[in-house]
Design a protein around this motif. Sequence first.
Motif, PDB file in Angstrom:
ATOM      1  N   ILE A  44     -10.331  34.537   3.347  1.00 26.11           N
ATOM      2  CA  ILE A  44      -8.872  34.654   3.293  1.00 26.11           C
ATOM      3  C   ILE A  44      -8.453  34.449   1.838  1.00 26.11           C
ATOM      4  O   ILE A  44      -8.852  33.463   1.215  1.00 26.11           O
ATOM      5  N   CYS A  45      -7.693  35.391   1.298  1.00 24.21           N
ATOM      6  CA  CYS A  45      -7.348  35.319  -0.125  1.00 24.21           C
ATOM      7  C   CYS A  45      -5.909  35.760  -0.343  1.00 24.21           C
ATOM      8  O   CYS A  45      -5.485  36.776   0.197  1.00 24.21           O
ATOM      9  N   VAL A  46      -5.180  34.984  -1.152  1.00 25.29           N
ATOM     10  CA  VAL A  46      -3.783  35.357  -1.432  1.00 25.29           C
ATOM     11  C   VAL A  46      -3.696  36.363  -2.568  1.00 25.29           C
ATOM     12  O   VAL A  46      -2.638  36.891  -2.863  1.00 25.29           O
ATOM     13  N   LYS A  47      -4.815  36.622  -3.229  1.00 24.31           N
ATOM     14  CA  LYS A  47      -4.775  37.527  -4.378  1.00 24.31           C
ATOM     15  C   LYS A  47      -5.172  38.949  -3.990  1.00 24.31           C
ATOM     16  O   LYS A  47      -5.645  39.199  -2.883  1.00 24.31           O
ATOM     17  N   ASN A  48      -4.990  39.826  -4.967  1.00 22.44           N
ATOM     18  CA  ASN A  48      -5.185  41.239  -4.654  1.00 22.44           C
ATOM     19  C   ASN A  48      -5.911  41.978  -5.780  1.00 22.44           C
ATOM     20  O   ASN A  48      -5.560  43.127  -6.111  1.00 22.44           O
ATOM     21  N   CYS A  49      -6.914  41.339  -6.357  1.00 28.16           N
ATOM     22  CA  CYS A  49      -7.670  41.923  -7.469  1.00 28.16           C
ATOM     23  C   CYS A  49      -8.144  43.332  -7.083  1.00 28.16           C
ATOM     24  O   CYS A  49      -8.676  43.520  -5.988  1.00 28.16           O
ATOM     25  N   PHE A  50      -7.976  44.270  -7.989  1.00 26.32           N
ATOM     26  CA  PHE A  50      -8.238  45.675  -7.647  1.00 26.32           C
ATOM     27  C   PHE A  50      -9.700  45.977  -7.328  1.00 26.32           C
ATOM     28  O   PHE A  50     -10.015  46.976  -6.706  1.00 26.32           O
ATOM     29  N   TYR A  51     -10.611  45.131  -7.812  1.00 31.63           N
ATOM     30  CA  TYR A  51     -12.041  45.419  -7.658  1.00 31.63           C
ATOM     31  C   TYR A  51     -12.659  44.786  -6.413  1.00 31.63           C
ATOM     32  O   TYR A  51     -13.778  45.111  -6.046  1.00 31.63           O
ATOM     33  N   CYS A  52     -11.945  43.876  -5.766  1.00 29.18           N
ATOM     34  CA  CYS A  52     -12.612  43.000  -4.806  1.00 29.18           C
ATOM     35  C   CYS A  52     -12.425  43.415  -3.348  1.00 29.18           C
ATOM     36  O   CYS A  52     -11.309  43.685  -2.905  1.00 29.18           O
ATOM     37  N   GLY A  53     -13.521  43.413  -2.607  1.00 32.33           N
ATOM     38  CA  GLY A  53     -13.526  43.856  -1.215  1.00 32.33           C
ATOM     39  C   GLY A  53     -12.727  42.976  -0.272  1.00 32.33           C
ATOM     40  O   GLY A  53     -12.323  43.419   0.800  1.00 32.33           O
ATOM     41  N   ILE A  54     -12.520  41.698  -0.621  1.00 35.39           N
ATOM     42  CA  ILE A  54     -11.765  40.830   0.286  1.00 35.39           C
ATOM     43  C   ILE A  54     -10.339  40.588  -0.211  1.00 35.39           C
ATOM     44  O   ILE A  54      -9.689  39.629   0.198  1.00 35.39           O
ATOM     45  N   ARG A  55      -9.867  41.452  -1.097  1.00 36.43           N
ATOM     46  CA  ARG A  55      -8.485  41.348  -1.587  1.00 36.43           C
ATOM     47  C   ARG A  55      -7.516  41.368  -0.411  1.00 36.43           C
ATOM     48  O   ARG A  55      -7.792  41.961   0.630  1.00 36.43           O
ATOM     49  N   ARG A  56      -6.387  40.688  -0.617  1.00 42.01           N
ATOM     50  CA  ARG A  56      -5.370  40.562   0.427  1.00 42.01           C
ATOM     51  C   ARG A  56      -5.032  41.909   1.076  1.00 42.01           C
ATOM     52  O   ARG A  56      -4.851  42.021   2.283  1.00 42.01           O
TER      53      ARG A  56
ATOM     54  N   SER B  41     -14.721  30.541  -1.986  1.00 44.61           N
ATOM     55  CA  SER B  41     -13.782  31.091  -1.012  1.00 44.61           C
ATOM     56  C   SER B  41     -12.768  31.973  -1.715  1.00 44.61           C
ATOM     57  O   SER B  41     -12.606  31.913  -2.935  1.00 44.61           O
ATOM     58  N   GLY B  42     -12.090  32.798  -0.929  1.00 43.85           N
ATOM     59  CA  GLY B  42     -10.920  33.484  -1.450  1.00 43.85           C
ATOM     60  C   GLY B  42      -9.897  32.424  -1.853  1.00 43.85           C
ATOM     61  O   GLY B  42     -10.029  31.259  -1.474  1.00 43.85           O
ATOM     62  N   GLU B  43      -8.917  32.835  -2.629  1.00 42.59           N
ATOM     63  CA  GLU B  43      -7.988  31.842  -3.173  1.00 42.59           C
ATOM     64  C   GLU B  43      -6.862  31.476  -2.213  1.00 42.59           C
ATOM     65  O   GLU B  43      -6.282  32.351  -1.575  1.00 42.59           O
ATOM     66  N   ARG B  44      -6.585  30.194  -2.104  1.00 46.21           N
ATOM     67  CA  ARG B  44      -5.424  29.691  -1.357  1.00 46.21           C
ATOM     68  C   ARG B  44      -4.928  28.456  -2.077  1.00 46.21           C
ATOM     69  O   ARG B  44      -5.728  27.644  -2.527  1.00 46.21           O
TER      70      ARG B  44
HETATM   71 FE1  SF4 Z   1      -9.639  38.236  -6.447  1.00 46.64          FE
HETATM   72 FE2  SF4 Z   1     -11.401  36.281  -5.814  1.00 46.64          FE
HETATM   73 FE3  SF4 Z   1      -9.478  36.953  -4.067  1.00 46.64          FE
HETATM   74 FE4  SF4 Z   1     -11.483  38.632  -4.536  1.00 46.64          FE
HETATM   75  S1  SF4 Z   1     -11.659  36.619  -3.611  1.00 46.64           S
HETATM   76  S2  SF4 Z   1      -9.271  39.147  -4.432  1.00 46.64           S
HETATM   77  S3  SF4 Z   1     -11.902  38.274  -6.754  1.00 46.64           S
HETATM   78  S4  SF4 Z   1      -9.168  36.067  -6.134  1.00 46.64           S
END
Ligand code: SF4
Length: 363
Positions: free
Chosen positions: A61-73, A107-110
């Motif tokens: 679970i991640c609050v961010k949305n980095c363009f490269y990452c598969g688990i982005r929000r 973990s994803g960011e929270r």
């Molecule tokens: Fe970005 Fe890390 Fe969240 Fe992936 S897990 S979207 S790299 S903050």
Amino acid sequence: MRPALDPILKKDELTRDDIITLLDIDDPAEESALFERAYEVKQRHVGTKVYFRGLIELSNICVKNCFYCGIRRGNRAVDRYALSEEEVLEAARFAVTARYGSVVIQSGERQDDEFICYIERLVGKVKEISDGKLGITLSLGEQSEATYRRWYAAGAHRYLLRIETSNAALYKTLHPDDHSFEARVEALRTLYRLGYQVGTGVMIGLPGQTTADLADDIAFFKKMDVAMIGMGPFIPHHDTPLADAIPGWREHKELHLRRALRMIAVTRIQLRDINIASTTALQAIDETGREMGLLAGANIIMPNLTDTQYRTGYQLYDDKPCMDENATMCAACLERRITSIGETVGYGEWGDSPHFLNAKKQH
Ligand code: SF4
Ligand code: 5AD
Ligand code: FES
């Protein structure tokens, strides 16, 4: 081999131009010479014992949305999970039994209170079940100083936070507008000031990244005085905005791997006594990628401890290996890989980098 290369490989301190020359090597014989030199530096400064850090992928679970990452929000195709306390402790117990020096909780960011308290409690419990023996590294993204303080007080002593790229303009192209390069650098400074052993790193081969950027990344590692580096090739994930950002990526993936290995080698030569991870992303490109990482100068491996049922949920990039293998299988497999290249595993040791220990002595 070009005559000009030999004197560069003999230097103790490389210039920015030297670094660019080494990173741009194309000839296989020259590349082997680079890896040999890096291996020599590794042997001299950190030895050939590989330290294991058991990786617990706590939640996607991640609050961010980095363009490269598969688990982005923004990726709706992902089933979100979070491990229970008991599941984390189970993984930690495995690490104790297997005599890993430490665990990494990633973990994803929270940033919500519930998460902050959960981590604080977990860190305390992991310490408790291991009699304080297991080192605890956190890799939970950008947090406030107050949060970093709480987790440190609870017993975490290392923190991994990749800068992803030290080029602020490039960073901007890889993240939405509400993500900030400056905040990331500030977070690294805060962690350092609070006494954490700080790890950082970058992705290699990002769209729009130049060799000069990579050279500046190495200068950044040095300037930030980090204890540990974890870096690997950028690997496009099919469900992200950067899925097709590098046309022909698959056909050229061996070249991407080799560039990542050169980056590890040059970082070892220039920074000497720090810890460098041979990352899973290397193995996503080539079955033996992590062994190649060790031979190019890395000395840390992070065996995955996450229960098999959750592994597919934590796919930051495509082709991630060990999707069906459990902690026991990865442990045995990695040990085999390490002994196959004549190195040994530092069981039961924390494996702090000599760099960090030397710095501590001077304080
Ligand atoms: Fe970005 Fe890390 Fe969240 Fe992936 S897990 S979207 S790299 S903050
Ligand atoms: N390729 C390689 N590494 C990636 N990461 C995230 N997405 C990718 C990708 N597509 C890395 C980032 C992050 C770490 C947890 O995983 O560097 O910091
Ligand atoms: Fe996981 Fe080989 S490293 S099974």
